[in-house]
Every structure is written in C-alpha cells, then in structure tokens.
Design a protein around this motif. Structure first.
Motif, PDB file in Angstrom:
ATOM      1  N   ARG A   3     -28.176 -17.080   1.891  1.00 54.87           N
ATOM      2  CA  ARG A   3     -27.912 -16.122   0.806  1.00 54.87           C
ATOM      3  C   ARG A   3     -28.537 -14.767   1.116  1.00 54.87           C
ATOM      4  NH1 ARG A   3     -30.747 -14.591  -3.347  1.00 54.87           N
ATOM      5  NH2 ARG A   3     -32.279 -16.261  -3.222  1.00 54.87           N
ATOM      6  N   SER A   4     -29.755 -14.782   1.637  1.00 52.65           N
ATOM      7  CA  SER A   4     -30.425 -13.510   1.919  1.00 52.65           C
ATOM      8  C   SER A   4     -29.708 -12.735   3.019  1.00 52.65           C
ATOM      9  CB  SER A   4     -31.891 -13.737   2.307  1.00 52.65           C
ATOM     10  OG  SER A   4     -32.002 -14.332   3.583  1.00 52.65           O
ATOM     11  N   ARG A   5     -29.068 -13.431   3.943  1.00 51.78           N
ATOM     12  CA  ARG A   5     -28.376 -12.742   5.030  1.00 51.78           C
ATOM     13  C   ARG A   5     -27.067 -12.096   4.568  1.00 51.78           C
ATOM     14  NH1 ARG A   5     -33.007 -13.174   5.816  1.00 51.78           N
ATOM     15  NH2 ARG A   5     -33.925 -13.318   7.872  1.00 51.78           N
ATOM     16  N   LEU A   6     -26.632 -12.440   3.376  1.00 49.98           N
ATOM     17  CA  LEU A   6     -25.473 -11.761   2.803  1.00 49.98           C
ATOM     18  C   LEU A   6     -25.813 -10.324   2.422  1.00 49.98           C
ATOM     19  CD1 LEU A   6     -23.967 -14.603   0.602  1.00 49.98           C
ATOM     20  CD2 LEU A   6     -23.133 -13.764   2.803  1.00 49.98           C
ATOM     21  N   ALA A  29     -26.508  -8.139   4.318  1.00 48.90           N
ATOM     22  CA  ALA A  29     -25.884  -7.279   5.331  1.00 48.90           C
ATOM     23  C   ALA A  29     -24.623  -6.610   4.786  1.00 48.90           C
ATOM     24  CB  ALA A  29     -25.548  -8.088   6.579  1.00 48.90           C
ATOM     25  N   PHE A  30     -24.044  -7.183   3.746  1.00 46.49           N
ATOM     26  CA  PHE A  30     -22.815  -6.643   3.184  1.00 46.49           C
ATOM     27  C   PHE A  30     -23.060  -5.753   1.970  1.00 46.49           C
ATOM     28  CE2 PHE A  30     -21.824 -10.660   5.265  1.00 46.49           C
ATOM     29  CZ  PHE A  30     -20.908 -10.204   6.207  1.00 46.49           C
ATOM     30  N   GLU A  31     -24.322  -5.576   1.594  1.00 48.55           N
ATOM     31  CA  GLU A  31     -24.664  -4.735   0.453  1.00 48.55           C
ATOM     32  C   GLU A  31     -24.795  -3.275   0.880  1.00 48.55           C
ATOM     33  OE1 GLU A  31     -24.930  -5.628  -2.769  1.00 48.55           O
ATOM     34  OE2 GLU A  31     -24.323  -7.643  -2.181  1.00 48.55           O
ATOM     35  N   THR A  32     -24.585  -2.369  -0.054  1.00 46.96           N
ATOM     36  CA  THR A  32     -24.712  -0.940   0.221  1.00 46.96           C
ATOM     37  C   THR A  32     -26.125  -0.610   0.658  1.00 46.96           C
ATOM     38  OG1 THR A  32     -23.037  -0.501  -1.451  1.00 46.96           O
ATOM     39  CG2 THR A  32     -24.379   1.359  -0.746  1.00 46.96           C
ATOM     40  N   ASP A  33     -27.121  -1.127  -0.060  1.00 44.39           N
ATOM     41  CA  ASP A  33     -28.515  -0.908   0.301  1.00 44.39           C
ATOM     42  C   ASP A  33     -29.079  -2.232   0.797  1.00 44.39           C
ATOM     43  OD1 ASP A  33     -31.184  -0.269   0.583  1.00 44.39           O
ATOM     44  OD2 ASP A  33     -31.315   0.804  -1.321  1.00 44.39           O
ATOM     45  N   GLN A  34     -28.846  -2.510   2.076  1.00 47.79           N
ATOM     46  CA  GLN A  34     -29.244  -3.778   2.669  1.00 47.79           C
ATOM     47  C   GLN A  34     -30.756  -3.996   2.577  1.00 47.79           C
ATOM     48  OE1 GLN A  34     -28.178  -4.240   6.794  1.00 47.79           O
ATOM     49  NE2 GLN A  34     -29.082  -6.243   6.939  1.00 47.79           N
ATOM     50  N   ARG A  35     -31.530  -2.953   2.821  1.00 49.81           N
ATOM     51  CA  ARG A  35     -32.985  -3.088   2.791  1.00 49.81           C
ATOM     52  C   ARG A  35     -33.471  -3.493   1.405  1.00 49.81           C
ATOM     53  NH1 ARG A  35     -37.893  -1.298   1.880  1.00 49.81           N
ATOM     54  NH2 ARG A  35     -39.447  -1.510   3.528  1.00 49.81           N
ATOM     55  N   CYS A  94     -31.846  -4.988  -0.930  1.00 45.47           N
ATOM     56  CA  CYS A  94     -31.394  -6.355  -1.181  1.00 45.47           C
ATOM     57  C   CYS A  94     -32.339  -7.352  -0.509  1.00 45.47           C
ATOM     58  CB  CYS A  94     -29.963  -6.525  -0.666  1.00 45.47           C
ATOM     59  SG  CYS A  94     -29.300  -8.193  -0.870  1.00 45.47           S
ATOM     60  N   LEU A  95     -32.723  -7.076   0.746  1.00 46.77           N
ATOM     61  CA  LEU A  95     -33.637  -7.969   1.464  1.00 46.77           C
ATOM     62  C   LEU A  95     -35.022  -7.992   0.832  1.00 46.77           C
ATOM     63  CD1 LEU A  95     -32.591  -7.240   5.141  1.00 46.77           C
ATOM     64  CD2 LEU A  95     -32.437  -9.451   3.972  1.00 46.77           C
ATOM     65  N   VAL A  96     -35.526  -6.834   0.447  1.00 46.81           N
ATOM     66  CA  VAL A  96     -36.836  -6.773  -0.205  1.00 46.81           C
ATOM     67  C   VAL A  96     -36.807  -7.627  -1.469  1.00 46.81           C
ATOM     68  CG1 VAL A  96     -38.430  -5.272  -1.470  1.00 46.81           C
ATOM     69  CG2 VAL A  96     -37.566  -4.562   0.766  1.00 46.81           C
ATOM     70  N   SER A  97     -35.761  -7.493  -2.248  1.00 50.68           N
ATOM     71  CA  SER A  97     -35.630  -8.262  -3.481  1.00 50.68           C
ATOM     72  C   SER A  97     -35.562  -9.763  -3.182  1.00 50.68           C
ATOM     73  CB  SER A  97     -34.377  -7.809  -4.231  1.00 50.68           C
ATOM     74  OG  SER A  97     -34.176  -8.594  -5.375  1.00 50.68           O
ATOM     75  N   ALA A  98     -34.775 -10.141  -2.193  1.00 50.87           N
ATOM     76  CA  ALA A  98     -34.639 -11.561  -1.838  1.00 50.87           C
ATOM     77  C   ALA A  98     -35.977 -12.141  -1.395  1.00 50.87           C
ATOM     78  CB  ALA A  98     -33.589 -11.731  -0.743  1.00 50.87           C
ATOM     79  N   TYR A  99     -36.699 -11.397  -0.551  1.00 53.17           N
ATOM     80  CA  TYR A  99     -38.003 -11.874  -0.088  1.00 53.17           C
ATOM     81  C   TYR A  99     -39.008 -11.963  -1.234  1.00 53.17           C
ATOM     82  CZ  TYR A  99     -37.212 -12.163   4.927  1.00 53.17           C
ATOM     83  OH  TYR A  99     -36.779 -12.548   6.166  1.00 53.17           O
ATOM     84  N   CYS A 100     -39.047 -10.961  -2.066  1.00 54.00           N
ATOM     85  CA  CYS A 100     -39.997 -10.966  -3.187  1.00 54.00           C
ATOM     86  C   CYS A 100     -39.725 -12.132  -4.127  1.00 54.00           C
ATOM     87  CB  CYS A 100     -39.949  -9.640  -3.937  1.00 54.00           C
ATOM     88  SG  CYS A 100     -40.694  -8.289  -2.989  1.00 54.00           S
ATOM     89  N   MET A 101     -38.458 -12.406  -4.386  1.00 52.72           N
ATOM     90  CA  MET A 101     -38.115 -13.520  -5.262  1.00 52.72           C
ATOM     91  C   MET A 101     -38.508 -14.847  -4.621  1.00 52.72           C
ATOM     92  SD  MET A 101     -34.494 -12.130  -6.807  1.00 52.72           S
ATOM     93  CE  MET A 101     -33.924 -13.734  -7.242  1.00 52.72           C
TER      94      MET A 101
END
Length: 127
Positions: free
Chosen positions: A93-96, A98-104, A106-113
């Motif tokens: 899910r976190s690797r998705l 890559a398809f977001e406008t602000d990938q960074r 999105c990743l920060v949010s995924a990791y924090c969660m």
C-alpha cells in the motif's frame, strides 16, 4: 436472423476475439517477474520508485530505518503484528504513493501511521 444482423454479430465476435488477442499479447510482452518481497526500502538495489525516493531523502530513510527496527524487535519478541494489516500489505500500500502527486508527503504519512501502529502495540503489550 437476417443477413445484416448475422453479419454484425460475426463482426462483433471478431472484434472481441481481436481485442482479447491484443490484450493477451500485450500482457505477455510486458510480463516480468514479480518484485521481491520486502518490508522496508532496499537502498542497495531499489526496486520501486518509492525506494529510490526513500534512499535519496535523509528524513524518509530515517523513518524507514525506524520502522525496520520496530519490525525486527517485534519479530524477535515473537509478538503478532496486531491490527488488520500485515507488514507486506502495508508495504504494498505504501508503495502506491509513487502514483500520488506528492509522493514524499504520502510516504511520510504512511510511515508515521505505521510507526504509530507499532507504538500502540508496544503500549498495549506492556500495559
């Protein structure tokens, strides 16, 4: 069935078969082996676009290392991951991102969660 209707039906069937053949050929031509199973970024041989970003960004790299440590500690303690999402599901899910406008972001949010999930699990296991 009239000859006109019969002709349209045959033409439609031919089109459907042709489309299926093209889709199959395209799928086979682009067939690659599935990416390796991993739970955190692999900076020695990045497979995913998200891994490249994580490996190039010091902040994301720290989040990734923190998560790797928590996974290792949990596995050593033989505790179950808890929650509804397995480590592998979270990784996919976190690797998705890559398809977001602000990938960074999105990743920060995924990791924090995910890290918060481990914090909650630690608190519950030590309570």
């Amino acid at each position: 069935m009239s000859p006109a209707v019969k002709g349209k039906t045959v033409a439609l069937k031919i089109r459907v078969v042709f489309c299926v053949m093209i889709m199959l050929a395209t799928a086979l031509a682009g067939a690659t082996s599935p990416p390796p199973a991993q739970l955190t970024a692999d900076c020695t041989s990045p497979t995913y676009a998200s891994d490249v970003l994580i490996c190039e960004d010091a902040g994301l790299r720290e989040l990734d290392k923190s998560l790797a440590l928590r996974i290792e500690r949990r596995d050593q303690a033989m505790a179950s991951p808890g929650g509804n999402e397995s480590d592998q599901e979270w990784f996919r899910r976190s690797r998705l991102c890559a398809f977001e406008t602000d990938q960074r972001e999105c990743l920060v949010s995924a990791y924090c969660m995910r890290l918060a999930h481990f914090d909650r699990s630690d608190w519950i296991n030590h309570a």
